[in-house]
Each structure stands twice: as C-alpha cells, then as structure tokens.
Design a protein around this motif. Structure first.
Motif, PDB file in Angstrom:
ATOM      1  N   VAL A  43       0.832  -1.202   0.000  1.00 38.02           N
ATOM      2  CA  VAL A  43       0.000   0.000   0.000  1.00 38.02           C
ATOM      3  C   VAL A  43       0.867   1.253   0.000  1.00 38.02           C
ATOM      4  O   VAL A  43       0.677   2.170  -0.816  1.00 38.02           O
ATOM      5  CB  VAL A  43      -0.938   0.003   1.225  1.00 38.02           C
ATOM      6  CG1 VAL A  43      -1.605   1.372   1.390  1.00 38.02           C
ATOM      7  CG2 VAL A  43      -1.980  -1.095   1.098  1.00 38.02           C
ATOM      8  N   GLU A  47       1.215   4.112  -3.032  1.00 36.61           N
ATOM      9  CA  GLU A  47       0.850   5.516  -2.815  1.00 36.61           C
ATOM     10  C   GLU A  47       2.050   6.443  -2.958  1.00 36.61           C
ATOM     11  O   GLU A  47       1.911   7.588  -3.417  1.00 36.61           O
ATOM     12  CB  GLU A  47       0.211   5.673  -1.436  1.00 36.61           C
ATOM     13  CG  GLU A  47      -1.148   4.992  -1.352  1.00 36.61           C
ATOM     14  CD  GLU A  47      -1.879   5.296  -0.062  1.00 36.61           C
ATOM     15  OE1 GLU A  47      -1.202   5.620   0.949  1.00 36.61           O
ATOM     16  OE2 GLU A  47      -3.127   5.198  -0.045  1.00 36.61           O
ATOM     17  N   LYS A  48       3.231   5.958  -2.618  1.00 38.29           N
ATOM     18  CA  LYS A  48       4.438   6.771  -2.786  1.00 38.29           C
ATOM     19  C   LYS A  48       4.713   7.017  -4.260  1.00 38.29           C
ATOM     20  O   LYS A  48       5.064   8.133  -4.674  1.00 38.29           O
ATOM     21  CB  LYS A  48       5.631   6.075  -2.143  1.00 38.29           C
ATOM     22  CG  LYS A  48       6.946   6.824  -2.323  1.00 38.29           C
ATOM     23  CD  LYS A  48       8.112   6.051  -1.722  1.00 38.29           C
ATOM     24  CE  LYS A  48       9.436   6.760  -1.971  1.00 38.29           C
ATOM     25  NZ  LYS A  48      10.592   5.981  -1.423  1.00 38.29           N
ATOM     26  N   GLY A  51       0.797   8.350  -5.788  1.00 41.56           N
ATOM     27  CA  GLY A  51       0.032   9.386  -5.105  1.00 41.56           C
ATOM     28  C   GLY A  51      -1.138   8.797  -4.344  1.00 41.56           C
ATOM     29  O   GLY A  51      -1.706   7.772  -4.741  1.00 41.56           O
ATOM     30  N   VAL A  52      -1.540   9.443  -3.260  1.00 40.64           N
ATOM     31  CA  VAL A  52      -2.572   8.889  -2.392  1.00 40.64           C
ATOM     32  C   VAL A  52      -3.951   8.907  -3.050  1.00 40.64           C
ATOM     33  O   VAL A  52      -4.869   8.212  -2.596  1.00 40.64           O
ATOM     34  CB  VAL A  52      -2.629   9.648  -1.049  1.00 40.64           C
ATOM     35  CG1 VAL A  52      -1.358   9.423  -0.246  1.00 40.64           C
ATOM     36  CG2 VAL A  52      -2.868  11.133  -1.278  1.00 40.64           C
ATOM     37  N   GLU A  53      -4.107   9.691  -4.117  1.00 36.17           N
ATOM     38  CA  GLU A  53      -5.399   9.740  -4.801  1.00 36.17           C
ATOM     39  C   GLU A  53      -5.510   8.711  -5.919  1.00 36.17           C
ATOM     40  O   GLU A  53      -6.573   8.549  -6.524  1.00 36.17           O
ATOM     41  CB  GLU A  53      -5.638  11.146  -5.379  1.00 36.17           C
ATOM     42  CG  GLU A  53      -5.638  12.262  -4.344  1.00 36.17           C
ATOM     43  CD  GLU A  53      -6.709  12.063  -3.289  1.00 36.17           C
ATOM     44  OE1 GLU A  53      -7.821  11.603  -3.639  1.00 36.17           O
ATOM     45  OE2 GLU A  53      -6.430  12.356  -2.108  1.00 36.17           O
ATOM     46  N   ARG A  55      -5.903   5.288  -8.038  1.00 33.39           N
ATOM     47  CA  ARG A  55      -6.811   4.160  -7.875  1.00 33.39           C
ATOM     48  C   ARG A  55      -6.171   2.883  -8.398  1.00 33.39           C
ATOM     49  O   ARG A  55      -5.432   2.905  -9.389  1.00 33.39           O
ATOM     50  CB  ARG A  55      -8.109   4.399  -8.649  1.00 33.39           C
ATOM     51  CG  ARG A  55      -8.788   5.730  -8.369  1.00 33.39           C
ATOM     52  CD  ARG A  55      -9.288   5.837  -6.945  1.00 33.39           C
ATOM     53  NE  ARG A  55     -10.345   4.857  -6.680  1.00 33.39           N
ATOM     54  CZ  ARG A  55     -10.923   4.702  -5.475  1.00 33.39           C
ATOM     55  NH1 ARG A  55     -10.527   5.431  -4.450  1.00 33.39           N
ATOM     56  NH2 ARG A  55     -11.878   3.815  -5.310  1.00 33.39           N
ATOM     57  N   PHE A  87      -6.890   1.589   3.425  1.00 35.07           N
ATOM     58  CA  PHE A  87      -6.666   1.602   1.981  1.00 35.07           C
ATOM     59  C   PHE A  87      -7.797   0.862   1.265  1.00 35.07           C
ATOM     60  O   PHE A  87      -8.330   1.338   0.245  1.00 35.07           O
ATOM     61  CB  PHE A  87      -5.322   0.958   1.665  1.00 35.07           C
ATOM     62  CG  PHE A  87      -4.972   0.923   0.202  1.00 35.07           C
ATOM     63  CD1 PHE A  87      -4.541   2.064  -0.458  1.00 35.07           C
ATOM     64  CD2 PHE A  87      -5.063  -0.259  -0.517  1.00 35.07           C
ATOM     65  CE1 PHE A  87      -4.208   2.039  -1.802  1.00 35.07           C
ATOM     66  CE2 PHE A  87      -4.732  -0.299  -1.865  1.00 35.07           C
ATOM     67  CZ  PHE A  87      -4.306   0.849  -2.507  1.00 35.07           C
ATOM     68  N   ARG A  90     -10.888   3.040   1.176  1.00 33.40           N
ATOM     69  CA  ARG A  90     -10.761   4.143   0.209  1.00 33.40           C
ATOM     70  C   ARG A  90     -10.903   3.666  -1.222  1.00 33.40           C
ATOM     71  O   ARG A  90     -11.476   4.343  -2.067  1.00 33.40           O
ATOM     72  CB  ARG A  90      -9.398   4.838   0.367  1.00 33.40           C
ATOM     73  CG  ARG A  90      -9.278   5.789   1.510  1.00 33.40           C
ATOM     74  CD  ARG A  90      -8.096   6.749   1.317  1.00 33.40           C
ATOM     75  NE  ARG A  90      -6.847   6.098   1.006  1.00 33.40           N
ATOM     76  CZ  ARG A  90      -6.007   5.614   1.917  1.00 33.40           C
ATOM     77  NH1 ARG A  90      -6.313   5.691   3.201  1.00 33.40           N
ATOM     78  NH2 ARG A  90      -4.877   5.053   1.553  1.00 33.40           N
ATOM     79  N   GLN A  91     -10.352   2.494  -1.491  1.00 35.53           N
ATOM     80  CA  GLN A  91     -10.308   1.977  -2.854  1.00 35.53           C
ATOM     81  C   GLN A  91     -11.557   1.176  -3.240  1.00 35.53           C
ATOM     82  O   GLN A  91     -11.717   0.811  -4.408  1.00 35.53           O
ATOM     83  CB  GLN A  91      -9.069   1.083  -3.028  1.00 35.53           C
ATOM     84  CG  GLN A  91      -7.740   1.817  -2.913  1.00 35.53           C
ATOM     85  CD  GLN A  91      -7.380   2.552  -4.196  1.00 35.53           C
ATOM     86  OE1 GLN A  91      -7.991   2.350  -5.239  1.00 35.53           O
ATOM     87  NE2 GLN A  91      -6.380   3.412  -4.129  1.00 35.53           N
TER      88      GLN A  91
END
Length: 420
Positions: A43, A47-48, A51-53, A55, A87, A90-91
């Motif tokens: 995860v 995201e690194k 990016g955290v946005e 998908r 995570f 969110r996903q």
C-alpha cells in the motif's frame, strides 16, 4: 508440432498471444493478494509512486488476508493491518479477509476467488499451493504486487515443465504428506528449480482437495515455480460450487495436451511408502520416521497451509482416540485449523471437545507456528514436531529444532511424547 503443457496454455491466456518456453512475457493478473505481513508495504509503495489519490486498476481483483498474526499481538502488526483496512475502504476493495478468516490461500479458495488458469500474485512464498486447482499462483515481492495495482499486469519467464506420475494406494498410517516428504528428500532443495510441475496419475485423481493442497505446498521447498493439478472428480464439483461454471471450460481448454513435451518425467508408486520425516534443519533432510523414532519432543503443532484442512485434523483426531484420547503431559500440543470454515466443521462434529479433553490447545485459524511471530514459539534447546512446510533452524524459536511429520505421525508423537 508438439502439444502444449498446461503452463504454456495458462501463460498464453494471460499474455493474449502464443508464447514459447523461456520467453519473458507480460501477463494480465487475475488477482493481486497480500497478507498483513507485507501488505502495508504494498500500500505505502503504491501511494508513494502513484500518489494517495491514485486508484488500483480493479478493486475486485485485489485481496488482503490477515493470517500471520490474527489477532495481532504487536503494535507494529496492528498498525500495518490498520493501513490495509483504510486503503481497502478508500479503494472500494471488497476482498479484505480480516482476523476472523484464516490462511490466505485457503480462504480465497473457499471464497471462490481462484479458478484454473488464473494468474495470482501474493506476498507469500507458498502462494503456489493454489496450483492444487490449476491456478498459476506465485509468491512475489511487495514491489511486484504494488506495480500490479497500476494496470493489472506482471511479467514472467515461461518455465519448462516436469511431469510427475503417481500410482498406487497408501497403506494405513501413510498419506500424501509422506509422499511429498519423500520427493523433497529425493529431489533436494533445487530439484525443481524454476519448473512448472504437473502431477497426474491414479493417486492424484483419487486425491481430495486437502491432499492436493498438501502435495503442492512443498513445491517451493524444491525451488519449483508452480505445481499444477487440473481439478477433476469431487474437487472439480467443489470448485464449481464455489467459483462458478466457468471452471468447467477452463479445465477443458487449459489441460495439457496428450503429446505435450516435458523436460523430465518422474514416477512414484506409493504402495510401499512408509511414514517419512523431514529432520532438522532443512525440509530435504529426510529419513523414514522409523529411523528417528524415540526422540523426545517438547511440542507438537498440527496445522499450517500444508496440513490444516479438516481432513488433516480429522486424521489426527482418529489417531488420538485410538491412542486413548490423551496427549502426553510432557508434550505441549497445539492444533490450528486453516480457516474458520474448517474450524466450524471441527466444532460441529465434536472434534474440538475431544481435543480439549485430551489436553490439546485448539486455536483460532491462522498461519500460527510457521514462524516465531505467533504464540507457542519454541525456546532454545526444545525439540518440536510440526506439519509445517519448513523447519529451518530458528524459524519457530532461536536454538530450537523441528521435525516435519504427517498429522497422523505428529499426533502419535504427541500421545507418547517422543517421535512415533
């Protein structure tokens, strides 16, 4: 032109084109899974990089399983599990099997997420036991899983295939675990180096799903890439019930051709096989149990992804009751079912009551004592017996040593307090 092996057909399905042995190809991934051990890193790396946005490519093709520590007994693991839960929410990832489910590969099988021909990634070196239903499942690093989240692909080299023909019927007290232990001892740690392995023959045809899982679980210990057994008989019926009618067409189209070419063909007749043991401190250090009988044992563990199914526990229960219904007071005995479904069946049929009355600790479903990260770690100097797939020195406690036996031999050992 020679026919095709099962792995070539599976890779062609995943690559969307013809492939050749030895070729490196990009393949579509049917399922990218991760455990509580490693999942958080997947995860964080995704995201690194993205990016955290960002998908994931398909939330229905991502799964998480909490099986190393379930429930967690350290803040670090608890935090990792929380990262994964957040995570997944969110996903929109529905396939999150939390602490009340069990060993990841087994849980995903029961949930109908695995079909023949599927390409499955996972952060577990024994993912390939899913070859028991004809899937190409493989353990990979965190980076490979995180990369698959981007567009649902990964790359592989097409392996050669070894064919193993198994015939005969096991004698009483001998089982599939003894066959694979004999194989590991004969072939050694590198005997299947990056090979696909097709298991065939009357013994395999008559084998239950639990037996097929056991057989496939140890291919990693011989450096094999993937074992493959195409579902048939009751196993096929079980899988169709869980995963749908598509399974039938997959088996028909992906099974090896009769004239497929193999790099090596081995034959085993189990008729005269005797109980076998992997001795300290390597799975391929194999001897007949008779040669190590009498060694005092401090702890027995029956479970793991290799031998934690209902049939394994039922076999151990039969030995327990035949042996008087009590384990030795000098031998701590722990039994761990592979999944909650298995656990519930053991409860329903009264096995758990008998185990508890016998002095056995019957736990919730987890990977348990495959590592020292779980309750029951061995202290220095202790000798253990387990049905796990590895017995490297220190794996369940520094300075301890472990023998790997079948569930039946393990329970016989627990009753007498020495290898039996």
């Amino acid at each position: 032109m020679m026919g095709k092996t099962a792995i070539v057909k599976i890779m062609e399905r995943a690559a969307g084109r013809p492939v050749q042995i030895g070729e490196r190809v990009w393949c579509k991934v049917d399922l990218a899974s991760a455990r509580d051990f490693g999942g958080a890193n997947c995860v964080l790396q995704f995201e690194k990089e993205m990016g955290v946005e960002a998908r994931v490519w398909d939330p229905d093709k991502v799964a998480y399983t909490f099986d190393l520590q379930a429930p967690s007994h350290s803040e670090k693991v608890s935090n990792n599990q929380k990262i994964i839960r957040k995570f997944a929410k969110r996903q929109g990832i529905r396939h999150l099997f939390d602490i009340n489910h069990g060993i990841g590969q087994h849980v995903m099988l029961e949930a109908g997420l695995i079909k023949p021909g599927d390409v499955v990634l996972g952060t577990d070196s024994h993912m390939n036991l899913l070859g028991a239903v004809g899937a190409f499942a493989t353990g990979v690093g965190n980076s490979d899983v995180a990369a698959a989240y981007i567009n649902g692909t990964s790359w592989f080299r097409i392996p050669e295939t070894m064919k193993i023909l198994v015939t005969g019927k096991f004698q009483r007290g001998v089982c599939m675990r003894d066959l694979l232990t004999k194989m590991v001892g004969g072939l050694g740690a590198g005997g299947m180096d990056y090979l696909a392995v097709e298991f065939v023959g009357e013994t395999i045809h008559n084998a239950s799903l639990a037996e097929r899982i056991t057989l496939c679980s140890m291919v990693t210990e011989m450096s094999g890439k993937v074992p493959l057994i195409m579902p048939d008989g009751p196993v096929l019926d079980w899988l169709v019930e869980r995963a749908g009618d598509e399974v039938l067409e997959r088996v028909k189209s992906l099974s090896a051709d009769p004239d497929a070419e193999y790099c090596k063909v081995l034959e085993y007749d189990v008729s005269d096989l005797e109980p076998m043991a992997s001795c300290p401190d390597a799975p391929d250090h194999v001897k007949p149990v008779a040669q190590v009988a009498g060694i005092l044992v401090d702890q027995v563990h029956i479970g793991s992804c290799s031998n934690g199914r209902y049939e394994d526990i039922k076999a151990a229960h039969a030995v327990l009751m035949a042996g008087g219904g009590k384990v030795s007071p000098t031998c701590r005995t722990i039994i761990t079912p592979s999944t909650t479904e298995v656990q519930m069946q053991c409860v329903k049929e009264g096995l758990v009551f008998d185990f508890l009355a016998a002095g056995v600790v019957f736990t919730n479903p987890t990977c348990a004592l495959c590592t020292a990260e779980h309750y029951g770690a061995l202290p220095a100097g202790d000798v253990g017996v387990a049905t796990n797939n590895r017995n490297f020195i220190g794996k369940v406690g520094k300075g301890s040593h472990t023998y790997l036996l079948s569930p039946m031999a393990a329970m016989a050992t627990a009753i007498r307090g020495c290898i039996t």
